[in-house]
Design an enzyme around this catalytic site. Structure first.
Site, PDB file in Angstrom:
ATOM      1  N   PHE A 292     -13.798 -16.931 -23.785  1.00 13.58           N
ATOM      2  CA  PHE A 292     -13.595 -18.367 -24.003  1.00 13.58           C
ATOM      3  C   PHE A 292     -14.482 -19.235 -23.112  1.00 13.58           C
ATOM      4  CE2 PHE A 292     -10.285 -16.812 -21.059  1.00 13.58           C
ATOM      5  CZ  PHE A 292     -10.530 -17.607 -19.945  1.00 13.58           C
TER       6      PHE A 292
ATOM      7  N   THR B 200      -0.990 -21.964 -16.372  1.00 14.49           N
ATOM      8  CA  THR B 200      -2.292 -22.170 -17.026  1.00 14.49           C
ATOM      9  C   THR B 200      -2.142 -22.362 -18.526  1.00 14.49           C
ATOM     10  OG1 THR B 200      -3.247 -20.712 -15.338  1.00 14.49           O
ATOM     11  CG2 THR B 200      -4.579 -21.134 -17.323  1.00 14.49           C
TER      12      THR B 200
ATOM     13  N   ASN C 134      -5.257 -28.073 -21.008  1.00 15.48           N
ATOM     14  CA  ASN C 134      -4.108 -28.160 -20.096  1.00 15.48           C
ATOM     15  C   ASN C 134      -4.209 -29.332 -19.112  1.00 15.48           C
ATOM     16  OD1 ASN C 134      -6.059 -27.047 -18.487  1.00 15.48           O
ATOM     17  ND2 ASN C 134      -5.045 -25.073 -18.231  1.00 15.48           N
TER      18      ASN C 134
ATOM     19  N   ARG D 272       0.154 -27.162  -7.643  1.00 15.27           N
ATOM     20  CA  ARG D 272       0.194 -26.120  -8.686  1.00 15.27           C
ATOM     21  C   ARG D 272       1.573 -26.113  -9.360  1.00 15.27           C
ATOM     22  NH1 ARG D 272      -4.447 -23.208 -10.329  1.00 15.27           N
ATOM     23  NH2 ARG D 272      -3.033 -21.617 -11.069  1.00 15.27           N
TER      24      ARG D 272
ATOM     25  N   HIS E 254      -6.830 -29.810 -13.672  1.00 13.27           N
ATOM     26  CA  HIS E 254      -7.243 -28.647 -12.874  1.00 13.27           C
ATOM     27  C   HIS E 254      -6.672 -28.797 -11.473  1.00 13.27           C
ATOM     28  CE1 HIS E 254      -9.706 -25.559 -10.936  1.00 13.27           C
ATOM     29  NE2 HIS E 254      -9.860 -26.436  -9.960  1.00 13.27           N
TER      30      HIS E 254
ATOM     31  N   LYS F 269      -8.686 -33.770 -16.646  1.00  4.66           N
ATOM     32  CA  LYS F 269      -9.679 -33.285 -17.612  1.00  4.66           C
ATOM     33  C   LYS F 269      -9.834 -34.291 -18.764  1.00  4.66           C
ATOM     34  CE  LYS F 269      -8.701 -28.393 -16.565  1.00  4.66           C
ATOM     35  NZ  LYS F 269      -8.355 -27.068 -17.144  1.00  4.66           N
TER      36      LYS F 269
HETATM   37  P1  DAT Z   1      -5.884 -22.379 -13.700  1.00  3.20           P
HETATM   38  O1  DAT Z   1      -6.592 -23.574 -14.308  1.00  3.20           O
HETATM   39  O2  DAT Z   1      -4.401 -22.424 -13.929  1.00  3.20           O
HETATM   40  O3  DAT Z   1      -6.247 -22.157 -12.248  1.00  3.20           O
HETATM   41  P2  DAT Z   1      -7.702 -20.209 -14.367  1.00  3.20           P
HETATM   42  O4  DAT Z   1      -8.449 -20.567 -13.126  1.00  3.20           O
HETATM   43  O5  DAT Z   1      -7.322 -18.775 -14.576  1.00  3.20           O
HETATM   44  O6  DAT Z   1      -6.372 -21.086 -14.507  1.00  3.20           O
HETATM   45  O7  DAT Z   1      -8.538 -20.641 -15.661  1.00  3.20           O
HETATM   46  C1  DAT Z   1      -9.298 -21.831 -15.648  1.00  3.20           C
HETATM   47  C2  DAT Z   1      -9.164 -22.491 -17.006  1.00  3.20           C
HETATM   48  O8  DAT Z   1      -9.662 -21.630 -18.033  1.00  3.20           O
HETATM   49  C3  DAT Z   1      -7.723 -22.792 -17.432  1.00  3.20           C
HETATM   50  O9  DAT Z   1      -7.260 -24.015 -16.901  1.00  3.20           O
HETATM   51  C4  DAT Z   1      -7.818 -22.815 -18.922  1.00  3.20           C
HETATM   52  C5  DAT Z   1      -8.885 -21.774 -19.217  1.00  3.20           C
HETATM   53  N1  DAT Z   1      -8.291 -20.476 -19.564  1.00  3.20           N
HETATM   54  C6  DAT Z   1      -7.816 -19.552 -18.699  1.00  3.20           C
HETATM   55  N2  DAT Z   1      -7.341 -18.480 -19.352  1.00  3.20           N
HETATM   56  C7  DAT Z   1      -7.532 -18.736 -20.679  1.00  3.20           C
HETATM   57  C8  DAT Z   1      -7.267 -18.018 -21.888  1.00  3.20           C
HETATM   58  N3  DAT Z   1      -6.714 -16.792 -21.863  1.00  3.20           N
HETATM   59  N4  DAT Z   1      -7.588 -18.601 -23.068  1.00  3.20           N
HETATM   60  C9  DAT Z   1      -8.165 -19.835 -23.099  1.00  3.20           C
HETATM   61  N5  DAT Z   1      -8.452 -20.556 -21.998  1.00  3.20           N
HETATM   62  C10 DAT Z   1      -8.136 -20.016 -20.817  1.00  3.20           C
HETATM   63 MG    MG Z   2      -8.060 -21.607 -11.366  1.00  2.00          MG
END
Ligand code: DAT
Ligand code: MG
Length: 167
Positions: A58, A97, A122, A91, A125, A10
Site C-alpha cells: 500500500f 491504525t 485515519n 496515541r 498521524h 492528514k
Molecule cells: P500508525 O499511523 O498507527 O503509527 P503505521 O506507522 O504502522 O501506523 O502505518 C502508517 C500508516 O500507514 C497508517 O496510519 C495507515 C497506513 N497503513 C498501515 N497499515 C496499513 C494497511 N495494512 N493497509 C493500509 N494502510 C495501512
Molecule cells: Mg507509525
C-alpha cells in the site's frame, strides 16, 4: 517522562473540517503545543516520513494520500505536542491504525474510514515511540520553529544563501 510527539492532521482531516475537533480532543491531554504549521508535502518528504513502510503493497497509495492526492487538499497541519507521557496520551486519543478496529470514541474511530481500494484514511498521524518522534520532528521542523529546546543543535554560517523576506 517528558516527551515530544509529532502530530499530523492528514488531508482527509482538513477536507472534513475536523481541525478544530481534533485540536479540542488533543487538548484533553493537557499537553503543550510547542510548534505548528501548514505544510505542502513533497514526494521526498512523504517517502522519508513513511520510509519504514516502503516495501508494503500500500506504500504508493499511502504516499498519494499524505500528499493530498485523494482529497484535493495538498497540505497537512503539522504540530509538536510536549509534556508528560505525550506519545502514549496522543496515541490513545488517536486510536488504532485501522479505523475499523479503533475504539469508536477515539479520533480515528470517530472520523476514519477504509476506502474501497484499501487505504486507511485515519485522519491523524502520531509518532509511535521516542526515537520515531525525534526522527519525525527533525524531518518536519527546523529548530527555530519549535519554541522549546528539544534536541541538541549546531550553528553554521551560510554563505551566499538566497533568502525570501517580506518586501
Ligand atoms: P500508525 O499511523 O498507527 O503509527 P503505521 O506507522 O504502522 O501506523 O502505518 C502508517 C500508516 O500507514 C497508517 O496510519 C495507515 C497506513 N497503513 C498501515 N497499515 C496499513 C494497511 N495494512 N493497509 C493500509 N494502510 C495501512
Ligand atoms: Mg507509525
Amino acid at each position: 517522562m517528558t516527551q515530544a510527539v509529532l502530530i499530523l492532521i492528514k488531508p482527509d482531516g482538513l477536507k472534513k473540517s475536523l481541525t478544530g475537533n481534533i485540536l479540542t480532543r488533543l487538548s484533553e491531554t493537557k499537553l503543550e503545543i510547542v510548534a505548528a504549521k501548514m505544510v505542502r508535502v513533497s514526494q521526498a518528504l512523504a517517502e522519508e516520513h513513511y520510509k519504514q513502510l516502503k516495501d508494503k503493497p500500500f506504500f504508493p497509495e499511502l504516499i498519494g494520500y499524505i500528499r493530498g492526492e485523494l482529497h484535493d487538499r495538498k497540505k497537512v497541519m503539522a504540530l509538536v505536542y510536549w509534556g508528560k507521557d505525550a506519545i502514549k496520551k496522543c496515541r490513545e486519543l488517536a486510536g488504532a491504525t485501522n479505523p475499523e478496529e479503533a475504539e469508536s470514541t477515539s479520533i480515528r474511530g470517530s472520523y476514519g474510514r477504509i476506502t474501497t481500494s484499501g487505504v486507511y484514511e485515519n485522519v491523524i498521524h502520531v509518532s509511535s515511540n521516542e526515537s520515531e518522534a525525534e526522527r519525525e520532528i527533525k524531518l518536519w521542523f527546523q529548530p527555530e520553529e519549535i519554541i522549546v529546546n528539544l534536541f541538541s543543535v549546531k550553528s553554521e554560517i551560510e554563505k551566499e544563501c538566497k533568502k525570501v523576506t517580506w518586501a
